[in-house]
Design a protein around this motif. Sequence first.
Motif, PDB file in Angstrom:
ATOM      1  N   ASP A  66       0.244 -29.417  12.423  1.00 55.74           N
ATOM      2  CA  ASP A  66      -0.226 -28.415  13.391  1.00 55.74           C
ATOM      3  C   ASP A  66       0.985 -27.854  14.113  1.00 55.74           C
ATOM      4  OD1 ASP A  66      -1.500 -27.202  15.870  1.00 55.74           O
ATOM      5  OD2 ASP A  66      -3.272 -28.004  14.879  1.00 55.74           O
ATOM      6  N   ASP A  67       0.962 -26.554  14.398  1.00 56.63           N
ATOM      7  CA  ASP A  67       2.111 -25.952  15.079  1.00 56.63           C
ATOM      8  C   ASP A  67       2.137 -26.262  16.571  1.00 56.63           C
ATOM      9  OD1 ASP A  67       1.053 -22.594  15.852  1.00 56.63           O
ATOM     10  OD2 ASP A  67      -0.168 -24.334  15.361  1.00 56.63           O
ATOM     11  N   SER A  68       1.048 -26.804  17.117  1.00 52.67           N
ATOM     12  CA  SER A  68       0.992 -27.166  18.537  1.00 52.67           C
ATOM     13  C   SER A  68       1.265 -28.657  18.705  1.00 52.67           C
ATOM     14  CB  SER A  68      -0.398 -26.835  19.101  1.00 52.67           C
ATOM     15  OG  SER A  68      -0.612 -27.512  20.324  1.00 52.67           O
ATOM     16  N   THR A  84       4.172 -36.355  11.423  1.00 51.77           N
ATOM     17  CA  THR A  84       3.568 -35.076  11.784  1.00 51.77           C
ATOM     18  C   THR A  84       4.472 -33.950  11.293  1.00 51.77           C
ATOM     19  OG1 THR A  84       4.647 -34.975  13.967  1.00 51.77           O
ATOM     20  CG2 THR A  84       2.485 -36.062  13.852  1.00 51.77           C
ATOM     21  N   ALA A  85       3.912 -32.757  11.184  1.00 56.65           N
ATOM     22  CA  ALA A  85       4.678 -31.582  10.776  1.00 56.65           C
ATOM     23  C   ALA A  85       4.182 -30.386  11.568  1.00 56.65           C
ATOM     24  CB  ALA A  85       4.529 -31.337   9.278  1.00 56.65           C
ATOM     25  N   SER A  86       5.055 -29.402  11.777  1.00 58.49           N
ATOM     26  CA  SER A  86       4.709 -28.270  12.632  1.00 58.49           C
ATOM     27  C   SER A  86       4.407 -26.989  11.858  1.00 58.49           C
ATOM     28  CB  SER A  86       5.847 -28.001  13.624  1.00 58.49           C
ATOM     29  OG  SER A  86       7.058 -27.717  12.932  1.00 58.49           O
ATOM     30  N   ASN A  87       4.582 -27.012  10.537  1.00 57.88           N
ATOM     31  CA  ASN A  87       4.214 -25.850   9.724  1.00 57.88           C
ATOM     32  C   ASN A  87       4.023 -26.281   8.271  1.00 57.88           C
ATOM     33  OD1 ASN A  87       6.808 -25.612   8.256  1.00 57.88           O
ATOM     34  ND2 ASN A  87       7.614 -25.024  10.265  1.00 57.88           N
ATOM     35  N   GLY A  88       3.557 -25.365   7.452  1.00 59.09           N
ATOM     36  CA  GLY A  88       3.252 -25.697   6.079  1.00 59.09           C
ATOM     37  C   GLY A  88       4.448 -26.111   5.255  1.00 59.09           C
ATOM     38  N   ARG A  89       5.593 -25.466   5.491  1.00 58.66           N
ATOM     39  CA  ARG A  89       6.786 -25.801   4.720  1.00 58.66           C
ATOM     40  C   ARG A  89       7.226 -27.239   4.993  1.00 58.66           C
ATOM     41  NH1 ARG A  89       9.261 -22.057   2.295  1.00 58.66           N
ATOM     42  NH2 ARG A  89       8.561 -20.440   3.744  1.00 58.66           N
ATOM     43  N   PRO A 104       1.725 -39.562   1.677  1.00 56.73           N
ATOM     44  CA  PRO A 104       0.597 -40.019   2.503  1.00 56.73           C
ATOM     45  C   PRO A 104      -0.687 -40.088   1.685  1.00 56.73           C
ATOM     46  CG  PRO A 104       1.056 -37.712   2.937  1.00 56.73           C
ATOM     47  CD  PRO A 104       2.149 -38.199   2.028  1.00 56.73           C
ATOM     48  N   ASP A 105      -1.669 -40.818   2.206  1.00 61.81           N
ATOM     49  CA  ASP A 105      -2.961 -40.902   1.541  1.00 61.81           C
ATOM     50  C   ASP A 105      -3.837 -39.698   1.853  1.00 61.81           C
ATOM     51  OD1 ASP A 105      -2.753 -43.619   0.364  1.00 61.81           O
ATOM     52  OD2 ASP A 105      -2.522 -44.191   2.467  1.00 61.81           O
ATOM     53  N   LEU A 106      -3.579 -39.067   2.994  1.00 61.50           N
ATOM     54  CA  LEU A 106      -4.446 -37.981   3.466  1.00 61.50           C
ATOM     55  C   LEU A 106      -3.658 -37.079   4.401  1.00 61.50           C
ATOM     56  CD1 LEU A 106      -8.132 -38.338   4.464  1.00 61.50           C
ATOM     57  CD2 LEU A 106      -6.615 -37.262   6.103  1.00 61.50           C
ATOM     58  N   VAL A 107      -4.039 -35.799   4.434  1.00 68.62           N
ATOM     59  CA  VAL A 107      -3.377 -34.825   5.317  1.00 68.62           C
ATOM     60  C   VAL A 107      -4.440 -34.093   6.137  1.00 68.62           C
ATOM     61  CG1 VAL A 107      -1.989 -32.711   5.418  1.00 68.62           C
ATOM     62  CG2 VAL A 107      -1.457 -34.471   3.717  1.00 68.62           C
ATOM     63  N   THR A 108      -4.188 -33.926   7.434  1.00 68.22           N
ATOM     64  CA  THR A 108      -4.970 -32.969   8.221  1.00 68.22           C
ATOM     65  C   THR A 108      -4.087 -31.740   8.410  1.00 68.22           C
ATOM     66  OG1 THR A 108      -4.256 -33.714  10.434  1.00 68.22           O
ATOM     67  CG2 THR A 108      -6.135 -34.857   9.412  1.00 68.22           C
ATOM     68  N   MET A 109      -4.629 -30.577   8.104  1.00 68.35           N
ATOM     69  CA  MET A 109      -3.811 -29.365   8.021  1.00 68.35           C
ATOM     70  C   MET A 109      -4.398 -28.244   8.870  1.00 68.35           C
ATOM     71  SD  MET A 109      -1.153 -27.957   6.163  1.00 68.35           S
ATOM     72  CE  MET A 109      -1.104 -28.736   4.547  1.00 68.35           C
ATOM     73  N   ASP A 110      -3.606 -27.774   9.841  1.00 66.78           N
ATOM     74  CA  ASP A 110      -3.997 -26.595  10.616  1.00 66.78           C
ATOM     75  C   ASP A 110      -4.032 -25.389   9.675  1.00 66.78           C
ATOM     76  OD1 ASP A 110      -4.580 -24.882  12.681  1.00 66.78           O
ATOM     77  OD2 ASP A 110      -2.531 -24.797  13.451  1.00 66.78           O
ATOM     78  N   VAL A 111      -4.959 -24.487   9.899  1.00 63.37           N
ATOM     79  CA  VAL A 111      -5.067 -23.309   9.027  1.00 63.37           C
ATOM     80  C   VAL A 111      -4.017 -22.273   9.387  1.00 63.37           C
ATOM     81  CG1 VAL A 111      -6.537 -21.359   8.370  1.00 63.37           C
ATOM     82  CG2 VAL A 111      -7.519 -23.651   8.557  1.00 63.37           C
ATOM     83  N   GLU A 112      -3.925 -21.934  10.661  1.00 65.24           N
ATOM     84  CA  GLU A 112      -3.029 -20.848  11.088  1.00 65.24           C
ATOM     85  C   GLU A 112      -1.761 -21.427  11.706  1.00 65.24           C
ATOM     86  OE1 GLU A 112      -5.344 -17.171  12.565  1.00 65.24           O
ATOM     87  OE2 GLU A 112      -6.518 -18.892  13.246  1.00 65.24           O
ATOM     88  N   MET A 113      -0.618 -21.198  11.038  1.00 62.37           N
ATOM     89  CA  MET A 113       0.681 -21.670  11.514  1.00 62.37           C
ATOM     90  C   MET A 113       1.757 -20.655  11.157  1.00 62.37           C
ATOM     91  SD  MET A 113       0.587 -25.733  10.484  1.00 62.37           S
ATOM     92  CE  MET A 113       0.166 -25.386   8.769  1.00 62.37           C
ATOM     93  N   PRO A 114       2.862 -20.622  11.919  1.00 60.12           N
ATOM     94  CA  PRO A 114       3.964 -19.719  11.584  1.00 60.12           C
ATOM     95  C   PRO A 114       4.764 -20.247  10.399  1.00 60.12           C
ATOM     96  CG  PRO A 114       4.529 -21.082  13.480  1.00 60.12           C
ATOM     97  CD  PRO A 114       3.097 -21.383  13.152  1.00 60.12           C
ATOM     98  N   GLU A 115       5.565 -19.383   9.834  1.00 61.44           N
ATOM     99  CA  GLU A 115       6.479 -19.696   8.732  1.00 61.44           C
ATOM    100  C   GLU A 115       5.734 -19.888   7.409  1.00 61.44           C
ATOM    101  OE1 GLU A 115      10.276 -22.601   7.770  1.00 61.44           O
ATOM    102  OE2 GLU A 115       9.692 -22.254   9.852  1.00 61.44           O
ATOM    103  N   MET A 116       4.801 -20.854   7.357  1.00 59.42           N
ATOM    104  CA  MET A 116       3.921 -21.014   6.206  1.00 59.42           C
ATOM    105  C   MET A 116       2.600 -21.570   6.701  1.00 59.42           C
ATOM    106  SD  MET A 116       4.215 -23.321   2.714  1.00 59.42           S
ATOM    107  CE  MET A 116       5.464 -22.299   1.922  1.00 59.42           C
ATOM    108  N   ASN A 117       1.513 -20.844   6.443  1.00 56.80           N
ATOM    109  CA  ASN A 117       0.229 -21.291   6.985  1.00 56.80           C
ATOM    110  C   ASN A 117      -0.383 -22.407   6.139  1.00 56.80           C
ATOM    111  OD1 ASN A 117      -1.190 -20.139   4.793  1.00 56.80           O
ATOM    112  ND2 ASN A 117      -1.551 -18.214   5.893  1.00 56.80           N
TER     113      ASN A 117
END
Length: 467
Positions: A10-12, A34-39, A50-63
């Motif tokens: 998530d970018d936040s 944790t990660a702040s963008n798709g890249r 990881p076994d599982l990812v939770t992924m924010d839909v809208e993020m800068p750089e790579m969504n």
Amino acid sequence: MKPYKVLVVDDSAFMRKIISDLIENDANFQVTATASNGREAIEKVNQLSPDLVTMDVEMPEMNGLEALKIIMAQRPLPVIMLSGINEQGMKETIMALESGAFDFIRKPSISNSQDIIAVGESLREQMKEAMMAREQREARASASKSEDKPPAAVIPKPLADTPLRKQELPKKAKAAEVPGTSARDKLKPEAKTASPKETGKNLLDKQPGNSGSPRNPVKPTAAPVTPASSEKAKNRSKANATPVTPDVRLQLDGVPGTFVEPPAASADRKSGSTKGLRKLVAVGCSTGGPRALKAFLENIPAEFPAPIVIVQHMPPNFTKSLAQRLNTFSPLEVAEAEHGMILRQGAAYIAPGGYHLKVIPAAGGQYAIELTSEDARNGHRPSVDMMFESLLPLTTLERHAVIMTGMGSDGARMMKSLYDSGVTSTFAESEETCVVYGMPRSAVELNCVKHILPLHEIAPRLVQAVK
């Protein structure tokens, strides 16, 4: 057993903290990074496995959608999307589900502690289901490898291909045991939508596009036709609604309401028949449903001689984006259902999130959609059981019921009632193609399914049965 490793994207920073805390309320899961963008997410998936990812839909750089596609191509694993409720976020969430995301949850309101708790419960439930589904697939693959043959469906192939009389069904068709499966029925139901129980009058007042009072309805007007942007657009003329004749009126709790015209028929489908309807198809699905519905509706021809009503477990607003997306792929006209819509051949109607969908008789031998805000059933609103139950008294119709991928057992009990009452045909998606083999499994175990088929075979077989 070691906890499952989770990557939170998530970018936040604040939202990453909230989601991480919600996940670690269950000792079976541990946030390892944790990660702040798709890249950054792609890099950490490759580094940490990881076994599982939770992924924010809208993020800068790579969504999240772009990152998901790369992850599923390089290192497939369960990904749960976190979506906002703005229009762009909802559209991209539907596309993410088509691209292989396990499921999605809406982002919690950070100012509402109860909402955060509810989202946390939903997230942990989905994570458990994702891990159980993965273990089930691995167990099937392992068994298949040891036996040197492809994975078998729960029901032998002859049964899957051939309609059966009731006495020919096996006494019990049991799926392979999966660790933790017994806990499924104990999971807490989804949080209810905030809308209070409404009378027919209030329901009509609140429907989009019905700005007039139920007693003095405003007649809908034809929507302008947009320039053709695809081959499908060239072959049909769309209108959102057209005026209806006075003899087509719906009585709800003594309050007269207005019927709404269904999606417009294709230009080459001259009748677009609503009168004298003789056939009806009802479909229910949940986790993995958007992807399954795309595969299903793509293979139903435009001249299909029955309307299709669909319940997909989804929150409010997302179902409209789902209907719009599916409409771009399907030869049928696909729309989010509205209260009072007349059912038409060659059209599909998706129950709006937050409302139960029922099919009811209407004047002139027609059938219409009724939306209600009754209490959730099986933890869901809309509920597949509620939709199937509404078909029970419609004995003059040739009825066909379909259950596809989804967790839980919604729809199974009423499919059994339909089967026992002599419904024309019942279909269930087989385990080999389900994202989660829950709802279909429950129906199979009740011995009420005539056709158990992999996803890609359901639509062609249904077309044969209906025609």
